[in-house]
Design a protein around this motif. Structure first.
Motif, PDB file in Angstrom:
ATOM      1  N   ALA A 220     -12.247   6.655   0.856  1.00  0.00           N
ATOM      2  CA  ALA A 220     -11.766   7.603   1.859  1.00  0.00           C
ATOM      3  C   ALA A 220     -10.479   7.103   2.521  1.00  0.00           C
ATOM      4  O   ALA A 220      -9.523   7.868   2.704  1.00  0.00           O
ATOM      5  N   ILE A 221     -10.444   5.828   2.871  1.00  0.00           N
ATOM      6  CA  ILE A 221      -9.248   5.261   3.499  1.00  0.00           C
ATOM      7  C   ILE A 221      -8.040   5.394   2.577  1.00  0.00           C
ATOM      8  O   ILE A 221      -6.949   5.821   3.000  1.00  0.00           O
ATOM      9  N   LEU A 222      -8.214   5.048   1.309  1.00  0.00           N
ATOM     10  CA  LEU A 222      -7.107   5.122   0.354  1.00  0.00           C
ATOM     11  C   LEU A 222      -6.642   6.562   0.155  1.00  0.00           C
ATOM     12  O   LEU A 222      -5.438   6.829   0.078  1.00  0.00           O
ATOM     13  N   ALA A 223      -7.586   7.482   0.067  1.00  0.00           N
ATOM     14  CA  ALA A 223      -7.222   8.877  -0.178  1.00  0.00           C
ATOM     15  C   ALA A 223      -6.519   9.498   1.025  1.00  0.00           C
ATOM     16  O   ALA A 223      -5.508  10.197   0.872  1.00  0.00           O
ATOM     17  N   PHE A 224      -7.045   9.254   2.223  1.00  0.00           N
ATOM     18  CA  PHE A 224      -6.404   9.835   3.404  1.00  0.00           C
ATOM     19  C   PHE A 224      -5.050   9.173   3.674  1.00  0.00           C
ATOM     20  O   PHE A 224      -4.129   9.818   4.164  1.00  0.00           O
ATOM     21  N   ASP A 225      -4.918   7.904   3.336  1.00  0.00           N
ATOM     22  CA  ASP A 225      -3.626   7.242   3.451  1.00  0.00           C
ATOM     23  C   ASP A 225      -2.621   7.890   2.498  1.00  0.00           C
ATOM     24  O   ASP A 225      -1.471   8.153   2.860  1.00  0.00           O
ATOM     25  N   ALA A 226      -3.057   8.159   1.262  1.00  0.00           N
ATOM     26  CA  ALA A 226      -2.175   8.806   0.298  1.00  0.00           C
ATOM     27  C   ALA A 226      -1.766  10.199   0.772  1.00  0.00           C
ATOM     28  O   ALA A 226      -0.622  10.630   0.585  1.00  0.00           O
ATOM     29  N   ARG A 227      -2.694  10.877   1.393  1.00  0.00           N
ATOM     30  CA  ARG A 227      -2.394  12.219   1.909  1.00  0.00           C
ATOM     31  C   ARG A 227      -1.397  12.167   3.060  1.00  0.00           C
ATOM     32  O   ARG A 227      -0.458  12.972   3.127  1.00  0.00           O
ATOM     33  N   LEU A 228      -1.596  11.228   3.970  1.00  0.00           N
ATOM     34  CA  LEU A 228      -0.810  11.189   5.208  1.00  0.00           C
ATOM     35  C   LEU A 228       0.437  10.311   5.109  1.00  0.00           C
ATOM     36  O   LEU A 228       1.331  10.415   5.947  1.00  0.00           O
ATOM     37  N   GLY A 229       0.471   9.414   4.105  1.00  0.00           N
ATOM     38  CA  GLY A 229       1.587   8.472   4.021  1.00  0.00           C
ATOM     39  C   GLY A 229       1.614   7.529   5.194  1.00  0.00           C
ATOM     40  O   GLY A 229       2.683   7.157   5.692  1.00  0.00           O
ATOM     41  N   ALA A 230       0.420   7.113   5.647  1.00  0.00           N
ATOM     42  CA  ALA A 230       0.332   6.319   6.875  1.00  0.00           C
ATOM     43  C   ALA A 230       0.788   4.884   6.688  1.00  0.00           C
ATOM     44  O   ALA A 230       1.260   4.258   7.628  1.00  0.00           O
ATOM     45  N   SER A 231       0.613   4.336   5.507  1.00  0.00           N
ATOM     46  CA  SER A 231       0.976   2.933   5.278  1.00  0.00           C
ATOM     47  C   SER A 231       2.062   2.822   4.219  1.00  0.00           C
ATOM     48  O   SER A 231       2.325   3.772   3.458  1.00  0.00           O
ATOM     49  N   ALA A 232       2.669   1.645   4.141  1.00  0.00           N
ATOM     50  CA  ALA A 232       3.704   1.405   3.138  1.00  0.00           C
ATOM     51  C   ALA A 232       3.135   1.379   1.717  1.00  0.00           C
ATOM     52  O   ALA A 232       3.886   1.464   0.751  1.00  0.00           O
ATOM     53  N   ALA A 233       1.815   1.273   1.600  1.00  0.00           N
ATOM     54  CA  ALA A 233       1.167   1.219   0.283  1.00  0.00           C
ATOM     55  C   ALA A 233       0.490   2.544  -0.070  1.00  0.00           C
ATOM     56  O   ALA A 233      -0.309   2.603  -0.992  1.00  0.00           O
ATOM     57  N   SER A 234       0.830   3.596   0.648  1.00  0.00           N
ATOM     58  CA  SER A 234       0.104   4.860   0.491  1.00  0.00           C
ATOM     59  C   SER A 234       0.265   5.485  -0.887  1.00  0.00           C
ATOM     60  O   SER A 234      -0.539   6.329  -1.293  1.00  0.00           O
ATOM     61  N   ASP A 235       1.304   5.086  -1.623  1.00  0.00           N
ATOM     62  CA  ASP A 235       1.542   5.710  -2.928  1.00  0.00           C
ATOM     63  C   ASP A 235       1.065   4.864  -4.105  1.00  0.00           C
ATOM     64  O   ASP A 235       1.271   5.253  -5.255  1.00  0.00           O
ATOM     65  N   VAL A 236       0.426   3.743  -3.839  1.00  0.00           N
ATOM     66  CA  VAL A 236       0.046   2.845  -4.939  1.00  0.00           C
ATOM     67  C   VAL A 236      -0.875   3.531  -5.935  1.00  0.00           C
ATOM     68  O   VAL A 236      -0.753   3.337  -7.152  1.00  0.00           O
ATOM     69  N   LEU A 237      -1.796   4.346  -5.461  1.00  0.00           N
ATOM     70  CA  LEU A 237      -2.743   4.986  -6.364  1.00  0.00           C
ATOM     71  C   LEU A 237      -2.346   6.401  -6.770  1.00  0.00           C
ATOM     72  O   LEU A 237      -3.089   7.076  -7.491  1.00  0.00           O
ATOM     73  N   ILE A 238      -1.179   6.851  -6.344  1.00  0.00           N
ATOM     74  CA  ILE A 238      -0.755   8.188  -6.738  1.00  0.00           C
ATOM     75  C   ILE A 238       0.610   8.167  -7.431  1.00  0.00           C
ATOM     76  O   ILE A 238       1.083   9.214  -7.878  1.00  0.00           O
ATOM     77  N   SER A 239       1.224   7.001  -7.550  1.00  0.00           N
ATOM     78  CA  SER A 239       2.514   6.923  -8.216  1.00  0.00           C
ATOM     79  C   SER A 239       2.308   6.855  -9.722  1.00  0.00           C
ATOM     80  O   SER A 239       1.300   6.335 -10.206  1.00  0.00           O
ATOM     81  N   ARG A 240       3.255   7.379 -10.458  1.00  0.00           N
ATOM     82  CA  ARG A 240       3.193   7.387 -11.922  1.00  0.00           C
ATOM     83  C   ARG A 240       4.390   6.655 -12.485  1.00  0.00           C
ATOM     84  O   ARG A 240       5.439   6.638 -11.917  1.00  0.00           O
TER      85      ARG A 240
END
Length: 240
Positions: A220-240
C-alpha cells in the motif's frame, strides 16, 4: 530481490555509502540466481530442483527476477562495476517470458493466481501494448468492481496487496484513472487505526483473515507513493 530494495533506498536518500555497503550482497545474490538460468532463459524455482524432474520456473517469480536484474544493473552502473553478463541474462529472461510461455509453470498450472496474471506487466517485461492486452484479457477473472483484485480467480476474496500491485502495473502503463479507482477502493479495507487488512471476503461480507501483514502495508505504501509522487523513489516500481 534485495536489488530492488537497495535501488529504492538509494533513490530515497542518494546515500552512496549505504549502496556500496550492501552491493557485495546484491552481487552475490544475483550471481547465484543466474546459476539457475536455463539456456532457454527461464530461471528455476530452486537449486535443489534444477535439472531434475522437479524443475520448474514460476512466471511471477521470473518476472520479479527481471525487475531485480533491472535494478541490479542500475546499481552496477552507479557503483562503476558494469555487469554485462547480467544484461545478457536479463535479455534471455525477457525473451523467454515474452515468447516461450511453455517454459513456465510446467508442473503446476498457476494461472488461477493473480500474481501470474499481472506480474509480467508490473515488472516491465512486456511492451505496453502486450501488457494492456494481457491485463484486459484476464481482468474479468480477477477484477471486482469497487472492491479490488482477487488473489485467486476462483475465490470471492480480494486482497489489498494484490490490488495495490495491480495498481502499480496500471500506473506504469499510464492507466491512472483505473489505478486510482483501485487504490481508493482499498481505503475501505482498513482497521480503526488505518492499517490495511489482508483482504475482504465479499461473498460473506467479512474481513478475512483478520490479519494485517507487513507486506500488505508495504504494498500500500509503495502504491500510494507511486500515485502521489510523495518520495524521490516513487517511480521505482512504475518506471520502464
Amino acid at each position: 530481490y534485495p536489488a530492488v530494495a537497495l535501488w529504492h533506498r538509494y533513490r530515497l536518500d542518494n546515500d552512496l555509502t549505504f549502496a556500496r555497503r550492501y552491493w557485495p550482497m546484491v552481487k552475490s545474490a544475483i550471481d547465484f540466481v543466474l546459476t539457475l538460468q536455463h539456456p532457454e532463459g527461464d530461471i528455476s524455482w530452486s537449486q535443489e530442483a534444477f535439472g531434475t524432474g522437479a524443475d520448474d520456473a514460476v512466471l511471477a517469480g521470473n518476472a520479479s527476477i527481471f525487475k531485480s536484474l533491472d535494478c541490479g544493473l542500475k546499481l552496477a552502473d552507479l557503483l562503476g562495476e558494469p555487469q554485462p553478463a547480467w544484461r545478457l541474462a536479463k535479455d534471455r529472461l525477457s525473451c523467454a517470458i515474452r515468447n516461450a510461455p511453455h517454459r513456465f509453470d510446467r508442473l503446476q498450472d498457476r494461472s488461477d493466481f493473480a500474481m501470474d496474471w499481472y506480474y509480467p506487466a508490473l515488472a516491465g517485461v512486456l511492451s505496453p501494448g502486450a501488457s494492456f492486452a494481457r491485463l484486459e484479457a484476464r481482468a474479468p477473472r480477477f477484477a471486482v468492481l469497487g472492491r479490488g483484485c482477487r488473489c485467486v480467480a476462483s475465490e470471492p476474496w480480494v486482497t489489498v496487496a494484490e490490488s495495490c500491485e495491480l495498481a502499480l502495473a496500471l500506473l506504469s502503463l499510464g492507466a491512472r484513472a483505473a489505478a486510482c479507482a483501485l487504490l481508493d477502493a482499498q481505503l475501505n479495507h482498513r482497521d480503526g487505526d488505518g492499517a490495511f487488512w489482508m483482504g475482504w471476503q465479499f461473498a460473506e461480507q467479512i474481513v478475512w483473515p483478520r490479519e494485517r501483514p507487513t507486506w500488505t502495508q508495504a504494498a500500500a505504501i509503495l502504491a500510494f507513493d507511486a500515485r502521489l509522487g510523495a518520495s524521490a523513489a516513487s517511480d521505482v516500481l512504475i518506471s520502464r
